[in-house]
Motif scaffolding. Structure first.
Motif, PDB file in Angstrom:
ATOM      1  N   GLU A  55      28.849  28.127  44.333  1.00 54.83           N
ATOM      2  CA  GLU A  55      29.657  28.979  43.483  1.00 54.83           C
ATOM      3  C   GLU A  55      28.825  30.164  43.012  1.00 54.83           C
ATOM      4  OE1 GLU A  55      31.005  26.853  40.028  1.00 54.83           O
ATOM      5  OE2 GLU A  55      29.012  26.211  39.504  1.00 54.83           O
ATOM      6  N   GLU A  56      29.515  31.238  42.726  1.00 55.78           N
ATOM      7  CA  GLU A  56      28.868  32.431  42.190  1.00 55.78           C
ATOM      8  C   GLU A  56      29.856  33.079  41.248  1.00 55.78           C
ATOM      9  OE1 GLU A  56      27.122  36.686  43.779  1.00 55.78           O
ATOM     10  OE2 GLU A  56      26.952  34.949  45.080  1.00 55.78           O
ATOM     11  N   SER A  57      29.354  33.700  40.201  1.00 52.93           N
ATOM     12  CA  SER A  57      30.251  34.344  39.247  1.00 52.93           C
ATOM     13  C   SER A  57      29.753  35.739  38.910  1.00 52.93           C
ATOM     14  CB  SER A  57      30.388  33.506  37.973  1.00 52.93           C
ATOM     15  OG  SER A  57      29.150  33.401  37.318  1.00 52.93           O
ATOM     16  N   LEU A  58      30.669  36.542  38.408  1.00 53.53           N
ATOM     17  CA  LEU A  58      30.371  37.913  38.028  1.00 53.53           C
ATOM     18  C   LEU A  58      31.220  38.251  36.819  1.00 53.53           C
ATOM     19  CD1 LEU A  58      29.176  40.783  38.668  1.00 53.53           C
ATOM     20  CD2 LEU A  58      31.215  41.138  40.074  1.00 53.53           C
ATOM     21  N   SER A  59      30.594  38.753  35.781  1.00 51.04           N
ATOM     22  CA  SER A  59      31.308  39.242  34.604  1.00 51.04           C
ATOM     23  C   SER A  59      30.984  40.721  34.509  1.00 51.04           C
ATOM     24  CB  SER A  59      30.844  38.479  33.360  1.00 51.04           C
ATOM     25  OG  SER A  59      31.584  38.901  32.244  1.00 51.04           O
ATOM     26  N   THR A  60      32.013  41.577  34.625  1.00 51.03           N
ATOM     27  CA  THR A  60      31.761  43.014  34.719  1.00 51.03           C
ATOM     28  C   THR A  60      32.947  43.801  34.183  1.00 51.03           C
ATOM     29  OG1 THR A  60      31.010  44.749  36.228  1.00 51.03           O
ATOM     30  CG2 THR A  60      32.700  43.256  37.060  1.00 51.03           C
ATOM     31  N   THR A  61      32.800  45.096  34.159  1.00 49.84           N
ATOM     32  CA  THR A  61      33.901  45.994  33.821  1.00 49.84           C
ATOM     33  C   THR A  61      34.387  46.638  35.111  1.00 49.84           C
ATOM     34  OG1 THR A  61      32.991  46.466  31.635  1.00 49.84           O
ATOM     35  CG2 THR A  61      34.583  48.034  32.506  1.00 49.84           C
ATOM     36  N   ALA A  62      35.665  46.406  35.421  1.00 48.11           N
ATOM     37  CA  ALA A  62      36.268  47.062  36.584  1.00 48.11           C
ATOM     38  C   ALA A  62      36.612  48.478  36.142  1.00 48.11           C
ATOM     39  CB  ALA A  62      37.517  46.312  37.029  1.00 48.11           C
ATOM     40  N   PRO A  63      36.052  49.482  36.797  1.00 47.06           N
ATOM     41  CA  PRO A  63      36.307  50.856  36.363  1.00 47.06           C
ATOM     42  C   PRO A  63      37.726  51.307  36.709  1.00 47.06           C
ATOM     43  CG  PRO A  63      34.992  50.838  38.362  1.00 47.06           C
ATOM     44  CD  PRO A  63      35.174  49.409  37.950  1.00 47.06           C
ATOM     45  N   ARG A  82      39.592  43.328  46.026  1.00 50.35           N
ATOM     46  CA  ARG A  82      39.890  44.733  45.708  1.00 50.35           C
ATOM     47  C   ARG A  82      40.618  44.718  44.375  1.00 50.35           C
ATOM     48  NH1 ARG A  82      43.881  47.695  49.440  1.00 50.35           N
ATOM     49  NH2 ARG A  82      45.355  46.722  48.052  1.00 50.35           N
ATOM     50  N   VAL A  83      40.059  45.389  43.389  1.00 50.05           N
ATOM     51  CA  VAL A  83      40.635  45.421  42.045  1.00 50.05           C
ATOM     52  C   VAL A  83      41.023  46.857  41.725  1.00 50.05           C
ATOM     53  CG1 VAL A  83      40.223  44.972  39.596  1.00 50.05           C
ATOM     54  CG2 VAL A  83      39.236  43.451  41.326  1.00 50.05           C
ATOM     55  N   VAL A  84      42.290  47.047  41.353  1.00 48.74           N
ATOM     56  CA  VAL A  84      42.784  48.363  40.959  1.00 48.74           C
ATOM     57  C   VAL A  84      43.107  48.299  39.475  1.00 48.74           C
ATOM     58  CG1 VAL A  84      44.531  50.145  41.332  1.00 48.74           C
ATOM     59  CG2 VAL A  84      43.725  48.769  43.267  1.00 48.74           C
ATOM     60  N   ALA A  85      42.479  49.181  38.685  1.00 49.90           N
ATOM     61  CA  ALA A  85      42.683  49.210  37.238  1.00 49.90           C
ATOM     62  C   ALA A  85      43.102  50.612  36.803  1.00 49.90           C
ATOM     63  CB  ALA A  85      41.399  48.807  36.526  1.00 49.90           C
ATOM     64  N   SER A  86      44.012  50.687  35.828  1.00 48.57           N
ATOM     65  CA  SER A  86      44.449  51.992  35.316  1.00 48.57           C
ATOM     66  C   SER A  86      43.458  52.540  34.291  1.00 48.57           C
ATOM     67  CB  SER A  86      45.850  51.892  34.708  1.00 48.57           C
ATOM     68  OG  SER A  86      45.849  50.916  33.675  1.00 48.57           O
ATOM     69  N   SER A  87      42.656  51.660  33.713  1.00 46.65           N
ATOM     70  CA  SER A  87      41.588  52.056  32.792  1.00 46.65           C
ATOM     71  C   SER A  87      40.470  51.023  32.912  1.00 46.65           C
ATOM     72  CB  SER A  87      42.105  52.137  31.353  1.00 46.65           C
ATOM     73  OG  SER A  87      42.534  50.866  30.920  1.00 46.65           O
ATOM     74  N   ASN A  88      39.299  51.322  32.380  1.00 47.54           N
ATOM     75  CA  ASN A  88      38.188  50.371  32.435  1.00 47.54           C
ATOM     76  C   ASN A  88      38.638  49.048  31.825  1.00 47.54           C
ATOM     77  OD1 ASN A  88      36.719  52.450  33.487  1.00 47.54           O
ATOM     78  ND2 ASN A  88      35.392  52.717  31.716  1.00 47.54           N
ATOM     79  N   THR A  89      38.456  47.947  32.593  1.00 45.50           N
ATOM     80  CA  THR A  89      38.952  46.635  32.167  1.00 45.50           C
ATOM     81  C   THR A  89      37.908  45.569  32.467  1.00 45.50           C
ATOM     82  OG1 THR A  89      41.203  47.334  32.696  1.00 45.50           O
ATOM     83  CG2 THR A  89      40.831  44.982  32.433  1.00 45.50           C
ATOM     84  N   ASN A  90      37.630  44.726  31.498  1.00 43.96           N
ATOM     85  CA  ASN A  90      36.662  43.639  31.691  1.00 43.96           C
ATOM     86  C   ASN A  90      37.281  42.516  32.509  1.00 43.96           C
ATOM     87  OD1 ASN A  90      34.745  44.984  30.171  1.00 43.96           O
ATOM     88  ND2 ASN A  90      35.437  44.058  28.268  1.00 43.96           N
ATOM     89  N   VAL A  91      36.505  41.961  33.453  1.00 44.27           N
ATOM     90  CA  VAL A  91      36.972  40.853  34.288  1.00 44.27           C
ATOM     91  C   VAL A  91      35.850  39.831  34.465  1.00 44.27           C
ATOM     92  CG1 VAL A  91      38.680  42.210  35.579  1.00 44.27           C
ATOM     93  CG2 VAL A  91      36.339  42.036  36.442  1.00 44.27           C
ATOM     94  N   GLU A  92      36.234  38.592  34.693  1.00 40.04           N
ATOM     95  CA  GLU A  92      35.324  37.525  35.104  1.00 40.04           C
ATOM     96  C   GLU A  92      35.821  37.033  36.453  1.00 40.04           C
ATOM     97  OE1 GLU A  92      34.993  34.354  32.283  1.00 40.04           O
ATOM     98  OE2 GLU A  92      34.737  35.747  30.620  1.00 40.04           O
ATOM     99  N   ILE A  93      34.904  36.947  37.431  1.00 42.89           N
ATOM    100  CA  ILE A  93      35.283  36.527  38.786  1.00 42.89           C
ATOM    101  C   ILE A  93      34.403  35.359  39.180  1.00 42.89           C
ATOM    102  CG2 ILE A  93      35.530  37.230  41.206  1.00 42.89           C
ATOM    103  CD1 ILE A  93      35.557  40.141  40.190  1.00 42.89           C
ATOM    104  N   TYR A  94      35.017  34.363  39.831  1.00 40.26           N
ATOM    105  CA  TYR A  94      34.291  33.195  40.330  1.00 40.26           C
ATOM    106  C   TYR A  94      34.615  33.023  41.807  1.00 40.26           C
ATOM    107  CZ  TYR A  94      33.710  32.113  35.409  1.00 40.26           C
ATOM    108  OH  TYR A  94      33.387  32.173  34.083  1.00 40.26           O
ATOM    109  N   TYR A  95      33.580  32.889  42.616  1.00 34.26           N
ATOM    110  CA  TYR A  95      33.742  32.562  44.037  1.00 34.26           C
ATOM    111  C   TYR A  95      33.301  31.117  44.224  1.00 34.26           C
ATOM    112  CZ  TYR A  95      32.377  31.739  48.820  1.00 34.26           C
ATOM    113  OH  TYR A  95      32.229  31.161  50.051  1.00 34.26           O
TER     114      TYR A  95
END
Length: 189
Positions: free
Chosen positions: A91-99, A172-185
């Motif tokens: 498993e791998e995770s990422l916590s980031t801001t999708a621009p 592929r993440v499409v955001a209308s404004s900067n949005t925080n996301v957590e992703i897990y693979y």
């Protein structure tokens, strides 16, 4: 008085070794050559290159092997049986801001795993659109959409998985404004 405490005759010198089993002493067994016999319930960890062992007997042997690039002879159903224990879960995770706009997140080489999934949680305040993409090579020109675009509102989740054999995957993440996301693979061999 002189009490003899040592036996001076070598052929009469013997020792018995005991081990404790539930607070009960049990003699340690040896084979005909005097080598220790280990209980079939014991686990012995072996690290080796080019491991060569005697023929195994299902009546007395059990082997658990954890290895990378294990190379063994062809197995025979009349002689061999195999049980899978750990299926190589990663498993791998990422916590980031999708621009704002389109971004590609958590690109993974998934070729070593037969089951692959992505979980995304929108921890921001605006809705995002998520699509799983796959490709045979890690090049933008080769990625194709493997799922339909899914809207994920603030505070909600999305799960998607790869259902065909392919080497690379990403979100592929499409955001209308900067949005925080957590992703897990998650991948399982």
């Amino acid at each position: 008085m002189n009490y003899l405490i040592f036996n001076t005759s070598a052929e009469n010198l013997k020792a018995v070794i005991y081990g404790m089993d539930d607070n009960e002493p049990k003699p340690i067994a040896v084979d005909a050559d005097g080598l220790f016999l280990f209980s079939p319930l014991s686990e012995i960890t072996v690290t080796a290159n080019n491991l060569d062992i005697r023929s195994l007997s299902s009546a007395r042997d059990s082997v658990v092997v954890t290895a990378n690039n294990l190379d063994i002879r062809d197995l025979s159903g009349t002689q061999d049986s195999v049980q899978l224990y750990n299926l190589g879960f990663v498993e791998e995770s990422l916590s980031t801001t999708a621009p704002s706009g389109t971004s590609f997140l958590l690109t993974k080489d998934i070729s070593a795993y037969r089951e692959n999934s992505y979980f995304i949680r929108n921890t921001g305040s605006s809705t995002i659109t998520v699509t799983l993409q796959i490709a045979p090579v890690d090049s933008n020109a080769y990625y194709v959409d493997h799922s339909t675009a899914q809207g994920v509102t603030a505070g909600n989740n999305n799960i998607t998985s790869v259902t065909v054999a392919m080497k690379y995957a990403r979100l592929r993440v499409v955001a209308s404004s900067n949005t925080n996301v957590e992703i897990y693979y998650n991948g399982r061999a």
